[in-house]
Design a protein around this motif. Sequence first.
Motif, mmCIF file in Angstrom:
data_model
loop_
_atom_site.group_PDB
_atom_site.id
_atom_site.type_symbol
_atom_site.label_atom_id
_atom_site.label_comp_id
_atom_site.label_asym_id
_atom_site.label_seq_id
_atom_site.Cartn_x
_atom_site.Cartn_y
_atom_site.Cartn_z
ATOM 1 N N ASP A 85 0.828 -1.209 0.000
ATOM 2 C CA ASP A 85 0.000 0.000 0.000
ATOM 3 C C ASP A 85 0.862 1.258 0.000
ATOM 4 O O ASP A 85 0.325 2.366 -0.057
ATOM 5 N N SER B 53 0.494 7.044 -0.372
ATOM 6 C CA SER B 53 0.061 7.165 1.021
ATOM 7 C C SER B 53 -0.522 8.540 1.330
ATOM 8 O O SER B 53 -1.664 8.642 1.787
ATOM 9 N N ASN C 219 -6.693 5.191 -5.783
ATOM 10 C CA ASN C 219 -6.134 3.986 -5.162
ATOM 11 C C ASN C 219 -7.071 2.789 -5.295
ATOM 12 O O ASN C 219 -6.622 1.644 -5.386
#
Length: 123
Positions: free
Chosen positions: A30, A54, A74
Motif C-alpha cells: 500500500d 500514502s 487507489n
Amino acid sequence: QVQLVESGGGLVQPGGSLRLSCAASGFTSDYYFTGWFRQAPGKEREAVSCISSSDGSTYYADSVKGRFTISRDNAKNTVYLEMNSLKPEDTAGYYCALSRSGCHGDPTSMDYWGKGTLVTVSS
C-alpha cells in the motif's frame, strides 16, 4: 507479477490537452510511488511527475509545472496525468513507473516500468 499499462496518448495540437492513465496490477504494497517519465527521440529519459500512494504528495518537473496535474485513484490502482497547454516540446514517449522508495526523479531508482504511450504535439 507487477504490470503497468499506460493509455491515453495520441496526436494533439499545440495548446490542447490529453489525459494519460497508468493502471497497475500485481503490486501488493500500500506504500509506493508512481512516476511519469518521458523520452523524446535522441534524448535521455526524464522525470515528469510523481505521486505518493500514502499521502498524495506530488512532484513536478519545472518544465510542466502549472500545466500538468498528477492524481491517483487507489481503489482502481490507477494514476492519471492530466496534460494541458501542450507544447511541441512535450512530444515524447510517456512511461509510467513504480518505486518502493520514493519520488527521486531518477529513472534508475524505479522498480517497475510500463511499455509507454506516445504523445505527439503538432499542428
